[in-house]
Motif scaffolding. Structure first.
Motif, PDB file in Angstrom:
ATOM      1  N   PRO A 599       0.835  -1.209   0.000  1.00  0.00           N
ATOM      2  CA  PRO A 599       0.000   0.000   0.000  1.00  0.00           C
ATOM      3  C   PRO A 599       0.865   1.253   0.000  1.00  0.00           C
ATOM      4  N   ILE A 600       0.504   2.176  -0.856  1.00  0.00           N
ATOM      5  CA  ILE A 600       1.199   3.459  -0.952  1.00  0.00           C
ATOM      6  C   ILE A 600       0.274   4.532  -0.403  1.00  0.00           C
ATOM      7  N   MET A 601       0.811   5.397   0.438  1.00  0.00           N
ATOM      8  CA  MET A 601      -0.007   6.438   1.032  1.00  0.00           C
ATOM      9  C   MET A 601       0.306   7.788   0.392  1.00  0.00           C
ATOM     10  N   LYS A 602      -0.740   8.591   0.279  1.00  0.00           N
ATOM     11  CA  LYS A 602      -0.525   9.963  -0.144  1.00  0.00           C
ATOM     12  C   LYS A 602      -0.242  10.747   1.125  1.00  0.00           C
ATOM     13  N   VAL A 603       0.953  11.259   1.231  1.00  0.00           N
ATOM     14  CA  VAL A 603       1.376  11.944   2.451  1.00  0.00           C
ATOM     15  C   VAL A 603       1.505  13.426   2.154  1.00  0.00           C
ATOM     16  N   SER A 604       1.011  14.224   3.068  1.00  0.00           N
ATOM     17  CA  SER A 604       1.105  15.654   2.887  1.00  0.00           C
ATOM     18  C   SER A 604       1.697  16.257   4.159  1.00  0.00           C
ATOM     19  N   VAL A 605       2.877  16.847   4.039  1.00  0.00           N
ATOM     20  CA  VAL A 605       3.541  17.423   5.207  1.00  0.00           C
ATOM     21  C   VAL A 605       3.472  18.938   5.093  1.00  0.00           C
ATOM     22  N   ALA A 640       3.679  13.940  -1.222  1.00  0.00           N
ATOM     23  CA  ALA A 640       4.524  12.817  -1.612  1.00  0.00           C
ATOM     24  C   ALA A 640       3.728  11.530  -1.555  1.00  0.00           C
ATOM     25  N   GLU A 641       4.244  10.519  -2.227  1.00  0.00           N
ATOM     26  CA  GLU A 641       3.672   9.187  -2.097  1.00  0.00           C
ATOM     27  C   GLU A 641       4.721   8.297  -1.449  1.00  0.00           C
ATOM     28  N   VAL A 642       4.329   7.686  -0.329  1.00  0.00           N
ATOM     29  CA  VAL A 642       5.295   6.922   0.450  1.00  0.00           C
ATOM     30  C   VAL A 642       4.676   5.566   0.799  1.00  0.00           C
ATOM     31  N   PRO A 643       5.464   4.482   0.729  1.00  0.00           N
ATOM     32  CA  PRO A 643       4.933   3.184   1.139  1.00  0.00           C
ATOM     33  C   PRO A 643       4.567   3.212   2.624  1.00  0.00           C
ATOM     34  N   LEU A 644       3.426   2.638   2.945  1.00  0.00           N
ATOM     35  CA  LEU A 644       2.957   2.631   4.339  1.00  0.00           C
ATOM     36  C   LEU A 644       3.984   1.973   5.251  1.00  0.00           C
TER      37      LEU A 644
END
Lengths: 691, 236
Positions: A599-605, A640-644
């Motif tokens: 699973p890849i998460m859409k991460v927003s920092v 960014a897209e980061v693996p969970l």
């Protein structure tokens, strides 16, 4: 019962954690005389605010489940759907958005538009929910409603239109100026319940005039009547309100209101705004799918005299038994009526019908189109549609994401064991993103959901509400397997020693399936596999999909086609063909070059620009792909897209990297192939665990 | 090899190599047009050409949101690679994602030192190493000549290709000596390549016209036709 739908509002209240949503709801219920005393969220009196009916929410000071509650303001029926503020609970937010017609977006006057507001706003845009904004906590040090209004424009791309002006800010906040009526409003009495209108203080006159000009400019875009009146210099408050209402319904304008719920300022004006600017059920177009006609889209009518269509959007298993929250889109629900669940085809009887006021309720005989009510004793899942039997509609299915994280739980004693299964049973019914199963090999109970916090909350609830104490294992990412190329199989299952023999031959191929998890195609001609064994083959393949040969992860995205086989008149059986299919799958699977997916998460920092470089570096280290940055003054949002799998414990890392000044949200985005070297590690690890 | 084949599908490869066949890796490029003729679309096609050649592209969007810029890439990508096999297109999409970084700035926030700091940050953290920078939405009308000089200097120091877009106004017909129209007539000399999007007379068609080019890739005059509905460049 005929109700004027124009006088109904189904609204949601949505916001970032700690922007005071629960306090605001509490005040609304107080002013609409639904409750008779005000409690604070983290109140000293131990009673807690009304909407947070769950113990845990009271303790943490956050709202988890969305309770629907009804109140009455100036002759209008308002159904409030309280929505949770944390991203891990987005299924709750999304479900609530589906049934409401308009929303109030609450923002903190100090914190402004934070990442969660961005997520919620995106969801509201997706469901086309007209909204108004309320800038709360104007009494706090550092309050700056103008800055927040500007952020609404910049960060959320909303056409934010200020409707009020504060009379003083921070501790000096005394009241507000209404730009539409050009009056100053004060809130007197111990709980601000007496609304007093006065002339605008001389010092604010000029600013108010300027704001009104702006308002007239923006609003006259939506009403010719207003535009003409402005030219003639005779606009009335009613004209302005009507124009702003039109703009809001078209999602072109977001009127902005201000106040401080905690200090009892501006809440009544906000309630007025809900009546003036947010849509009634007939203003909104809702679409149902006609299951009898290839799911063609049909507009629901909102008419009481038409056949009933209602959507179950929330289940709760409270102290009074199972409660199902329903929104009626057309027709009526009457005590004693029979309604049909269009998913299962089962007929159920409407028993007790209640209007909910958080965890207290009012018995009613009947409810009509556009209303939100709760029913007792109906067995269904959230998202089911009920009709009266003459129609076969389904309200368009709600998008339900697959769980991405799981962990093992173990009850500490026998008593906890029983309670745990009771709790799990209820949670899975309430929340489609929460799943549970028993791992056959380790015999452990596994729970899975949308994020660490999501699961933590359920573990806490088990402890509190069900006295089920459990030991918790380390969280595991839910990997998946899929195949990357077509492969043939031809397998004979034969057993002739002892007892009756078994024989079955299955041949065909498997190939990647672009959409969907699994497809079974029967291309057998000439009966080389007798028809009665075809479903046994299907079953065998489905069993094989549960655990892939790579890392024992579920296999998805596979089309299996069988086109040949053999049977034996005596030795062939269901079991023989199931086993033949399992063998055939095993044979073909490795040839089909299976790959591991994660699973890849859409991460927003979000944080001060000075930390941009190191934050990007930290995401990069986590196998993240930085998609872009938005810089604004000295604030930057990094997407960014980061693996969970790489995100565990990231909040701690981020805090130390940025002196606690940045925050992040994440949301499931997609499944993607694990890079080869990483996949090898995972596979090795999993095999070792098994030994 | 396949990657190269796909790069050859993109007509904007004309700016990649000079007449000798050597790759051009340093340039100040400028794309000008009236509003609504597809400046961003052309810049995105230039960016995609660079990515397919193995370069990393930093797309700086001034005054436009991240989502909007990303949508441009998705649309153009879909149009160009329509018909490419699915598994290949997935791989390509992934490649584009990995080799493109979008940065958005507010108009007032964009300066050379800021951009340079960001690029250095990216390189230092080993996140990204752009060799082509797209600057879309720079305000030439109110910009200072010195800033363009600064950015040119930065391109020299970091060894970059920079492509700018500039908005032309119908009423303003001032020109520089080498034919660069307003509002860039005063800074035209700092650019190696200047290209315009021009509507054909009395027709909906658009074309790409080279005003000047000192890198030796293209000759002045019309070089490509554009599809007015997708803004895609057509094969010459």
């Amino acid at each position: 019962m005929s109700r004027d739908l124009k006088k109904v509002r189904n609204i949601g209240i949505s916001a970032h954690i700690d922007s005071g949503k629960t306090t605001l709801t509490e005040r609304i219920l107080f002013y609409t005389q639904r409750i008779h005393a005000i409690h604070e969220v983290r109140g000293k009196d131990g009673v807690g605010a009304k909407m947070d009916s769950m113990e845990l929410e009271k303790e943490r000071g956050i709202t988890i489940a969305s309770a629907a509650t009804n109140c009455n303001w100036k002759g209008y029926d308002i159904n409030i759907i309280d929505t949770p503020g944390h991203v891990d609970f987005t299924i709750e937010v999304e479900r609530a958005l589906r049934v409401l017609d308009g929303a109030v977006l609450i923002l903190c006057s100090v914190g402004g538009v934070q990442s969660q507001s961005i997520t919620v706003n995106r969801q509201m845009t997706r469901y086309k929910v007209p909204r108004i904004a309320f800038i709360n906590k104007c009494d706090r040090t550092g309050a700056n409603p103008n800055r927040v209004t500007q952020q609404l424009r910049d960060k959320l791309a909303l056409n934010a239109l200020p409707m009020q002006l504060p009379i003083g800010l921070e501790v000096e906040m005394k009241g507000i100026v209404d730009i539409v009526t050009m009056k100053a409003i004060y809130f007197d009495g111990p709980n601000g319940e007496i609304v007093r209108e006065e002339e605008i203080p001389a010092g604010l006159r000029e600013e108010a005039e300027a704001m009104r000009e702006q308002l007239l400019d923006a609003a006259s875009m939506f009403s010719e009547e207003l535009m003409e009146a402005v030219l003639e210099g005779t606009p009335t408050p009613e004209m302005i309100m009507e124009a702003v209402r039109l703009g809001t319904l078209e999602l072109e304008i977001t009127p902005v209101f201000i106040g401080s719920a905690y200090k009892n300022k501006g809440v009544q004006s906000l309630l007025d705004a809900v009546l003036h600017y947010l849509p009634c059920p007939t203003d909104i177009e809702n679409i149902a799918l006609d299951l009898d006609h290839d799911e063609s889209e049909v507009k629901v009518t909102n008419k009481t005299e038409d056949p009933t269509v209602a959507l179950a959007f929330k289940l709760e298993d409270g102290r009074y038994g199972q409660l199902t929250y329903l929104r009626t889109y057309q027709g009526t629900l009457k005590k004693g009526d029979s309604i049909v669940n269009t998913r299962t085809g089962k007929k159920v009887k409407v028993g007790r019908l209640v209007r909910m006021h958080s965890d207290e309720m009012e018995e009613i005989e009947e409810s009509g189109a556009g209303d939100i009510v709760a029913l007792f004793g109906i067995d269904c899942a959230s998202g089911d549609t009920f009709c009266d039997g003459s129609l076969n509609y389904s309200m368009s299915s709600m998008y339900i994401p697959a769980p991405v994280i799981s962990l093992a739980i173990k009850p500490v004693d026998n008593k906890a064991q029983g309670n745990m299964s009771k709790a799990l049973n209820r949670f899975t019914k309430e929340d489609p993103t929460f799943k549970t199963y028993v791992d056959e090999e380790s015999n452990e109970t596994i729970i899975s959901g949308m994020g660490e916090l999501h699961l933590e909350v359920y573990i806490e609830r088990m402890k509190r509400e069900y006295a089920a104490e459990v030991e918790v294992g380390a969280p595991q990412v839910s990997y998946r397997e899929t195949i990357s190329q077509r492969a043939e199989f031809d397998y004979i299952h034969k057993k002739q020693t002892g007892g009756s023999g078994q024989f079955g031959r299955v041949a065909g191929f498997m190939e990647p399936l672009e959409e969907g998890d699994y497809e079974f195609v029967d291309s057998i001609v000439g009966g080389s596999i007798p028809r009665e064994f075809i479903s046994a083959c299907d079953k065998g393949f489905q069993k094989s999909l549960k655990k892939g040969a790579l890392a024992e992860a579920p296999v998805t995205g596979v089309r299996v086609v069988i086109n040949d086989g053999n049977s034996h008149s005596v030795d062939s059986s269901d079991v023989a063909f199931q086993l033949a299919a399992i063998g055939a799958f095993k044979q073909g699977y490795l040839k089909a070059k299976p790959i591991l997916m994660e699973p890849i998460m859409k991460v927003s920092v979000e944080g001060p620009t000075e930390f941009q470089g190191s934050v990007m570096g930290s995401l990069n280290q986590r196998r993240g792909m930085v998609l872009g940055t938005s810089e604004e003054g000295n604030y930057t949002v990094i997407d960014a897209e980061v693996p969970l799998a790489e995100m565990f414990g990231y909040s701690t890392i981020l805090r130390s990297l940025t002196q606690g000044k940045a925050e992040f949200t994440m949301e499931f985005a997609t499944y993607r192939q694990v890079p080869k070297n990483v996949a090898e590690e995972i596979i090795k690890e999993r095999r070792k665990e098994k030994k | 090899m396949q990657k190269m084949d796909l790069a050859d599908k993109n007509p904007l490869r004309i700016f990649a190599r000079n007449s000798e066949g050597d790759p051009v890796d340093k340039r100040m490029g400028l794309l000008m047009s009236r509003p609504g003729l597809g400046k961003t679309a052309i810049l995105v096609q230039i960016a995609l050409d660079n990515i397919l050649r193995g370069n990393q592209v930093l797309h700086v969007s001034i005054g436009q949101s991240l989502d909007k810029t990303r949508a441009w890439y998705n649309d153009i990508f879909k149009d160009i690679f329509d018909g490419v096999k699915l598994d290949q297109s997935k791989e390509l999409r992934d490649k584009v994602l990995r080799n493109r970084l979008i940065m958005t700035f507010k108009e007032a926030d964009f300066t050379r030192p800021k951009l340079e700091e960001r690029i250095n940050d990216l390189v230092a953290q080993d996140v990204f190493r752009p060799s082509c920078v797209i600057i879309d939405g720079y305000d030439f009308e109110n910009g200072e000549t010195q800033e363009v000089v600064d950015l040119k200097d930065m391109a020299d120091v970091l060894g970059l290709q920079i492509w700018f877009s500039a908005l032309r106004h119908r009423e303003d017909d001032r020109l520089s000596d080498d034919g660069v129209p307003a509002p860039c007539h005063e800074v035209g000399g700092y650019f190696d390549t200047v290209v315009m999007i021009q509507p054909e007379k009395d027709q909906p068609d658009l074309s790409l016209v080279v005003v000047k080019d000192t890198t030796g890739c293209v000759k002045p005059g019309k070089v490509l036709d554009l599809d007015p509905s997708t803004y895609l460049a057509k094969e010459p």
